[in-house]
Design an enzyme around this catalytic site. Structure first.
Site, PDB file in Angstrom:
ATOM      1  N   ALA A  61       0.843  -1.253  -0.005  1.00 12.38           N
ATOM      2  CA  ALA A  61       0.027  -0.070   0.004  1.00 12.38           C
ATOM      3  C   ALA A  61       0.895   1.339   0.047  1.00 12.38           C
ATOM      4  O   ALA A  61       1.971   1.098   0.381  1.00 12.38           O
ATOM      5  CB  ALA A  61      -0.988  -0.045   1.244  1.00 12.38           C
ATOM      6  N   GLY A 100       0.770  -5.042   1.142  1.00  9.53           N
ATOM      7  CA  GLY A 100      -0.392  -5.253  -0.009  1.00  9.53           C
ATOM      8  C   GLY A 100      -0.019  -5.673  -1.139  1.00  9.53           C
ATOM      9  O   GLY A 100      -0.994  -6.244  -1.813  1.00  9.53           O
ATOM     10  N   GLU A 103      -0.490  -9.194  -0.661  1.00  7.67           N
ATOM     11  CA  GLU A 103      -1.666  -9.691  -0.562  1.00  7.67           C
ATOM     12  C   GLU A 103      -2.342  -9.748  -1.525  1.00  7.67           C
ATOM     13  O   GLU A 103      -3.245 -10.697  -1.812  1.00  7.67           O
ATOM     14  CB  GLU A 103      -2.381  -8.591   0.480  1.00  7.67           C
ATOM     15  CG  GLU A 103      -1.985  -8.953   2.068  1.00  7.67           C
ATOM     16  CD  GLU A 103      -2.320  -7.779   2.760  1.00  7.67           C
ATOM     17  OE1 GLU A 103      -1.927  -6.322   2.509  1.00  7.67           O
ATOM     18  OE2 GLU A 103      -2.971  -7.709   3.786  1.00  7.67           O
ATOM     19  N   GLU A 123       4.198  -5.185   7.521  1.00  5.83           N
ATOM     20  CA  GLU A 123       3.272  -4.283   8.041  1.00  5.83           C
ATOM     21  C   GLU A 123       3.410  -3.931   9.452  1.00  5.83           C
ATOM     22  O   GLU A 123       3.446  -3.030  10.021  1.00  5.83           O
ATOM     23  CB  GLU A 123       2.024  -4.779   7.959  1.00  5.83           C
ATOM     24  CG  GLU A 123       1.305  -4.457   6.552  1.00  5.83           C
ATOM     25  CD  GLU A 123       1.521  -5.478   5.515  1.00  5.83           C
ATOM     26  OE1 GLU A 123       2.271  -6.509   5.961  1.00  5.83           O
ATOM     27  OE2 GLU A 123       0.761  -5.842   4.703  1.00  5.83           O
TER      28      GLU A 123
HETATM   29  C1  LIG Z   1      10.209  -1.607  -1.401  1.00  7.80           C
HETATM   30  C2  LIG Z   1      11.618  -1.668  -0.533  1.00  7.80           C
HETATM   31  C3  LIG Z   1      12.241  -3.092  -0.161  1.00  7.80           C
HETATM   32  C4  LIG Z   1      12.719  -0.903  -1.522  1.00  7.80           C
HETATM   33  O1  LIG Z   1      13.829  -0.495  -0.804  1.00  7.80           O
HETATM   34  P1  LIG Z   1      14.747   0.379  -1.618  1.00  7.80           P
HETATM   35  O2  LIG Z   1      15.914   0.195  -0.578  1.00  7.80           O
HETATM   36  O3  LIG Z   1      15.269  -0.301  -2.965  1.00  7.80           O
HETATM   37  O4  LIG Z   1      14.341   1.661  -1.545  1.00  7.80           O
HETATM   38  P2  LIG Z   1      13.820   2.684  -0.375  1.00  7.80           P
HETATM   39  O5  LIG Z   1      13.525   1.885   0.658  1.00  7.80           O
HETATM   40  O6  LIG Z   1      14.769   3.675  -0.351  1.00  7.80           O
HETATM   41  O7  LIG Z   1      12.499   3.263  -1.197  1.00  7.80           O
HETATM   42  C5  LIG Z   1      12.599   3.853  -2.492  1.00  7.80           C
HETATM   43  C6  LIG Z   1      11.480   5.043  -2.320  1.00  7.80           C
HETATM   44  O8  LIG Z   1      10.116   4.530  -2.424  1.00  7.80           O
HETATM   45  C7  LIG Z   1       9.421   4.574  -0.965  1.00  7.80           C
HETATM   46  N1  LIG Z   1       8.463   3.690  -0.712  1.00  7.80           N
HETATM   47  C8  LIG Z   1       8.998   2.601  -0.615  1.00  7.80           C
HETATM   48  N2  LIG Z   1       7.922   1.784  -0.183  1.00  7.80           N
HETATM   49  C9  LIG Z   1       6.870   2.432  -0.009  1.00  7.80           C
HETATM   50  C10 LIG Z   1       5.266   2.274   0.034  1.00  7.80           C
HETATM   51  N3  LIG Z   1       4.811   1.045   0.473  1.00  7.80           N
HETATM   52  N4  LIG Z   1       4.858   3.302  -0.039  1.00  7.80           N
HETATM   53  C11 LIG Z   1       5.184   4.750  -0.467  1.00  7.80           C
HETATM   54  N5  LIG Z   1       6.576   4.918  -0.619  1.00  7.80           N
HETATM   55  C12 LIG Z   1       7.313   3.892  -0.633  1.00  7.80           C
HETATM   56  C13 LIG Z   1      10.215   5.175  -0.224  1.00  7.80           C
HETATM   57  O9  LIG Z   1      10.064   5.934   0.773  1.00  7.80           O
HETATM   58  C14 LIG Z   1      11.657   5.802  -0.906  1.00  7.80           C
HETATM   59  O10 LIG Z   1      11.091   7.031  -1.215  1.00  7.80           O
HETATM   60  P3  LIG Z   1      11.832   8.536  -0.633  1.00  7.80           P
HETATM   61  O11 LIG Z   1      11.279   9.581  -1.261  1.00  7.80           O
HETATM   62  O12 LIG Z   1      11.365   8.351   0.806  1.00  7.80           O
HETATM   63  O13 LIG Z   1      13.390   8.147  -0.667  1.00  7.80           O
HETATM   64  C15 LIG Z   1      11.418  -0.494   0.714  1.00  7.80           C
HETATM   65  O14 LIG Z   1      11.130   0.543   0.400  1.00  7.80           O
HETATM   66  C16 LIG Z   1      10.407  -0.966   1.768  1.00  7.80           C
HETATM   67  O15 LIG Z   1      10.665  -1.986   2.525  1.00  7.80           O
HETATM   68  N6  LIG Z   1       9.316  -0.654   1.457  1.00  7.80           N
HETATM   69  C17 LIG Z   1       8.169  -0.639   2.341  1.00  7.80           C
HETATM   70  C18 LIG Z   1       7.453  -2.000   2.160  1.00  7.80           C
HETATM   71  C19 LIG Z   1       6.055  -1.956   3.134  1.00  7.80           C
HETATM   72  O16 LIG Z   1       6.440  -1.860   4.336  1.00  7.80           O
HETATM   73  N7  LIG Z   1       4.944  -2.391   2.644  1.00  7.80           N
HETATM   74  C20 LIG Z   1       3.867  -2.776   3.395  1.00  7.80           C
HETATM   75  C21 LIG Z   1       3.025  -1.143   3.307  1.00  7.80           C
HETATM   76  S1  LIG Z   1       1.723  -1.174   4.347  1.00  7.80           S
HETATM   77  C22 LIG Z   1       0.567  -2.093   3.341  1.00  7.80           C
HETATM   78  O17 LIG Z   1       0.756  -2.726   2.325  1.00  7.80           O
HETATM   79  C23 LIG Z   1      -0.665  -2.188   4.170  1.00  7.80           C
HETATM   80  C24 LIG Z   1      -1.488  -3.175   3.693  1.00  7.80           C
HETATM   81  O18 LIG Z   1      -1.593  -4.414   4.424  1.00  7.80           O
HETATM   82  C25 LIG Z   1      -3.145  -3.109   3.870  1.00  7.80           C
HETATM   83  C26 LIG Z   1      -3.604  -1.930   3.456  1.00  7.80           C
HETATM   84  C27 LIG Z   1      -5.082  -1.989   3.650  1.00  7.80           C
HETATM   85  C28 LIG Z   1      -5.426  -0.716   3.927  1.00  7.80           C
HETATM   86  C29 LIG Z   1      -6.914  -0.528   4.331  1.00  7.80           C
HETATM   87  C30 LIG Z   1      -7.063   0.603   5.364  1.00  7.80           C
HETATM   88  C31 LIG Z   1      -8.177   0.335   6.422  1.00  7.80           C
HETATM   89  C32 LIG Z   1      -7.924   1.246   7.518  1.00  7.80           C
HETATM   90  C33 LIG Z   1      -9.065   1.114   8.389  1.00  7.80           C
HETATM   91  C34 LIG Z   1      -9.205   2.315   9.099  1.00  7.80           C
HETATM   92  C35 LIG Z   1     -10.394   2.826   9.665  1.00  7.80           C
HETATM   93  C36 LIG Z   1     -10.184   3.914  10.215  1.00  7.80           C
HETATM   94  C37 LIG Z   1     -11.618   4.595  10.757  1.00  7.80           C
HETATM   95  O19 LIG Z   1     -12.378   3.916  11.208  1.00  7.80           O
HETATM   96  O20 LIG Z   1     -11.862   5.706  10.068  1.00  7.80           O
END
Ligand SMILES: CC(C)(COP(=O)(O)OP(=O)(O)OC[C@H]1O[C@@H](n2cnc3c(N)ncnc32)[C@H](O)[C@@H]1OP(=O)(O)O)[C@@H](O)C(=O)NCCC(=O)NCCSC(=O)C[C@@H](O)CCCCCCCCCCCCC(=O)O
Length: 717
Positions: A61, A100, A103, A123
């Protein structure tokens, strides 16, 4: 967004397109909905492949969207739509499939991965759980124990390990998309009904209660007070015990609680802070994006104690050729053995051959003439280090970078011993240096931008998060530690015990309280530093509790005088069953000693509560953090927070000390510091710093706005 094309006649190919990691932003989610619709309604299309642009399937996500109201198609029904498609859908996993992203792949009917791809549900590190069905589908696919491991640790697995776990159906070393398309052609006629993971029963386990109890205990111990790991276990338990629809409802409830929690905000801040510190700048205006690092093919490490050994291992593992040097032949042999076995263990863990040929050993300095960079890791003694820098400066070829692993000595003084002070920087590693992720890169007043860029880049190659900081006593981390430790000592003098202080700090989330930590690292370390600083001399006619004009606690010195150096001597702030023992037990001797000390100094013990311990220790530490920002030693609060979480076991779910100050409320921190400073006017570290006052006067802006209130450091060019 997502691109769509038809390939090999009958395969609909959906490509996620959102560089750099194809995160599932609103536009990407809309793109998937639209392109899937196209593929499913195109009669020529018999099967579908989903892949990511530029060799990366999907990083999950889009975390940046979590701070504003969610828009676009929600992920859960989107993945449900993929899973219920009547045509087979294949995920082609290259690069990463995380959160995500994985997922989404779990919603597909088949998963083909490159052997080197990384898959995981990280996450938990963002204060969340896999909230798009991951907590329900993963245990159904790979079983509860493996799902517990992956989801509660957030660890990534390679394509090869994913195949063993049953997470993917096939692994390839060739072009993953081509392989997935071939695979999609081969299953085009097979209805996907039996491939929908949500319909799988969760594999049975003989003793679910014991399994979950054990998992709960482990996560509680690993991350004290963190909500997300506990919620992950609860969600997986729902998968193991409830029908899918009810499990999804439980996942939703748990996710809603986490999503709006301060802990999730803190951990997501920490994620971006770790990346922000890479974009360093110096007071001269030099920056990360305009400075080219020097090449480092060969390095020398001088001094092979614990730190030197760890640094050598980390360098070799980063592919650098190393000359490891130690003057004492016996120690050199011991170090060689220790380094070889560390390299072997590391290589075994990573499934590669140990690079033993990348390191050679020397008992003299001559090989320094032929290296690109030297890291000295000798004893923390200024005279010794100065002599070494003089010798190195005469010996090394022009342009060799000279780095010191000092934990707090003046980098400028070391530089002034050399012919080229611009080549000198501090590289402060944390023990064990091949494991700990933090590196403080310390620039002195004459360090060149290239020297800083080189150390920052080398740290990155070694798998560290490098933070550039200015030169002052203790740099950032150890400078802030001083007032924190000091408060803990004063609290003992005033009436409490090491056990109580540690309990409060451990409940806050530290892996170890200050006294247990001090026993582990050795009380003699600080004693030696205080001796060198002249703090052990009591001025005639003054109380032993005043040194250099300020309140001072001699408690640590008194213990050292008794030979109580902590774990290694079996006695310190606690007692241990033997020297080197690890289980800390309260020591009646110490309690008696504290009582005697109080009587001797006319101190009356009073009751100190939980709040006072926490506020005095942490607010004094945070106050020093504000001073560090004010002095321009750290460029921003993120730098301090990353240093504290990665180097000093500050709990990640509390973001870091500066983030935490914002969570508590700057006004409150200021008021409490004022209160304690009034009570203890002889403790300067409790006097609120000007930057804190300035921020409060300006309405306590959020942490990402603090930089606007920092003085621009003067250019020194
Ligand atoms: C992917 C990586 C391993 C890459 O590593 P690398 O070293 O190559 O590069 P960087 O880490 O430097 O990253 C480059 C660049 O990209 C940005 N970035 C990386 N990942 C993301 C991302 N997921 N989103 C946005 N940006 C990202 C990073 O910041 C860098 O940019 P910058 O400008 O900062 O230099 C590594 O990046 C990594 O590990 N990434 C994270 C992976 C991760 O953790 N993924 C999980 C994300 S969370 C998710 O997926 C959630 C899902 O399970 C579910 C979502 C459902 C949502 C539903 C919400 C319901 C909420 C209910 C709330 C109700 C509230 C109410 O009642 O009101």
């Amino acid at each position: 967004m997502a691109q769509y094309s038809r390939v090999s006649g009958t395969v609909g190919l959906i490509t996620l397109l959102n560089p750099p990691v194809n995160a599932l932003s609103a536009a990407v989610r809309q793109g998937i909905v639209d392109t899937l619709d196209k593929a499913l309604s195109d009669r020529k299309v018999k099967s579908v492949v989903i892949c990511g642009h530029n060799g990366k399937f999907c990083g999950g996500a889009d975390i940046r969207e979590f701070s504003s109201p969610l828009t676009g198609p929600p992920l859960i029904p989107l993945i449900q739509g993929v899973e219920s498609a009547a045509k087979p859908v294949v995920a082609a996993i290259d690069g990463v499939a995380l959160g995500g992203g994985l997922e989404l792949a779990l919603g597909c009917h088949y998963r083909i991965a490159h052997s080197k791809a990384r898959l995981g549900l990280p996450e938990v590190h963002l204060g969340l759980l896999p909230g798009a069905g991951g907590s329900q589908r993963l245990p159904r696919l790979i079983g509860v124990p493996a799902a517990l491991d992956l989801i509660t640790t957030g660890r990534h697995v390679t394509g090869a390990e994913a195949l063993q776990l049953g997470l993917v159906d096939k692994v390839t070393d060739r072009n993953t998309v081509d392989e997935a398309v071939k695979f999609a052609l081969s299953v085009a006629d097979q209805p996907p009904n039996s491939r929908r993971v949500s319909t799988f029963p969760c594999p049975r386990h003989p003793d679910l209660d014991a399994l979950f109890e054990g998992a709960m205990q482990r996560v509680r111990q690993r991350a004290r007070g963190a909500l997300a790991p506990v919620a992950c276990v609860q969600a997986i338990r729902a998968a193991a015990t409830l029908p899918y629809a009810q499990g999804m409802e439980r996942e939703r409830e748990l996710m809603a609680t986490l999503f709006t929690s301060g802990q999730a905000r803190a951990q997501q801040y920490h994620f971006f802070a770790q990346r922000a510190v890479g974009r360093w700048s110096m007071p001269s205006g030099a920056r990360w994006d305009t400075t080219k690092p020097g090449a480092v093919h060969k390095a020398m490490v001088i001094g092979l104690g614990t730190m030197g050994r760890g640094i050598s291992v980390a360098l070799v593992q980063a592919g650098v050729s190393v000359v490891a040097m130690e003057t004492n032949e016996k120690q050199l042999m011991e170090a060689k053995q220790a380094i070889s076995s560390m390299l072997e263990r590391g290589a075994k863990r990573r499934g590669v051959a140990p690079a033993l040929d990348k390191i050679r050993y020397s008992w003299n300095m001559e090989p320094a003439a032929d290296v690109d960079l030297v890291i000295e890791a000798v004893f923390e003694d200024m005279a010794l280090k100065k002599k070494l820098f003089q010798q190195l400066s005469a010996l090394c070829k022009p342009g060799t970078f000279l780095c010191s692993n000092t934990s707090g000595l003046d980098v400028d003084q070391l530089a002034s011993e050399t012919r080229h002070p611009e080549l000198v920087v501090g590289m402060h590693f944390f023990a064990p240096a091949h494991v700990m992720k933090l590196l403080e890169v310390v620039y002195g007043s004459r360090s060149s931008p290239q020297a800083v860029a080189t150390a920052m880049e080398l740290g990155k190659r070694m798998g560290k998060v490098s933070v550039a900081v200015g030169n002052c006593r203790g740099f950032v981390g150890n400078r802030m530690l001083k007032p924190y430790l000091e408060q803990a000592f004063f609290l003992l003098e005033e009436g409490t015990t090491p056990e109580f202080v540690d309990q409060v700090l451990e409940e806050f989330g530290f892996a170890m309280g200050v006294f247990r930590m001090s026993d582990l690292s050795g009380l003699d370390v600080g004693w030696r530093v205080r001796k060198a600083d002249g703090l052990l001399n009591v001025s005639e006619g003054h109380s032993a509790r005043i040194r250099q004009g300020c309140r001072y606690s001699p408690l640590g010195d008194l213990l050292c005088e008794q030979g109580r150096f902590g774990q290694k001597t079996g006695r310190g702030w606690y007692q241990y069953d033997k020297p080197g023992g690890r289980v800390a037990k309260p020591d009646p001797w110490l309690h008696g000693f504290l009582e005697k000390f109080r009587t001797q100094h006319g101190l009356v013990a009073h009751r100190i509560d939980h709040q006072e311990v926490l506020e005095r220790c942490l607010y004094a530490l945070m106050n020093e953090g504000f001073r560090i920002l004010e002095d321009g030693i750290a460029a921003g609060p993120e730098d301090i927070d990353v240093i504290y979480v990665l180097g000093y076991s500050w709990p990640p779910h509390r973001g870091g000390p500066m983030f935490y100050a914002g969570m508590v409320g700057l006004q409150k921190v200021l008021e409490r510091l004022e209160h304690y400073h009034q009570e203890h006017p002889d403790i300067p570290s409790l006097k609120p710093c000007n930057l804190l006052r300035k921020l409060v006067v300006n309405g306590s802006p959020p942490v990402h706005k603090w930089r606007e209130f920092l003085k621009k450091p003067q250019s020194q060019l």
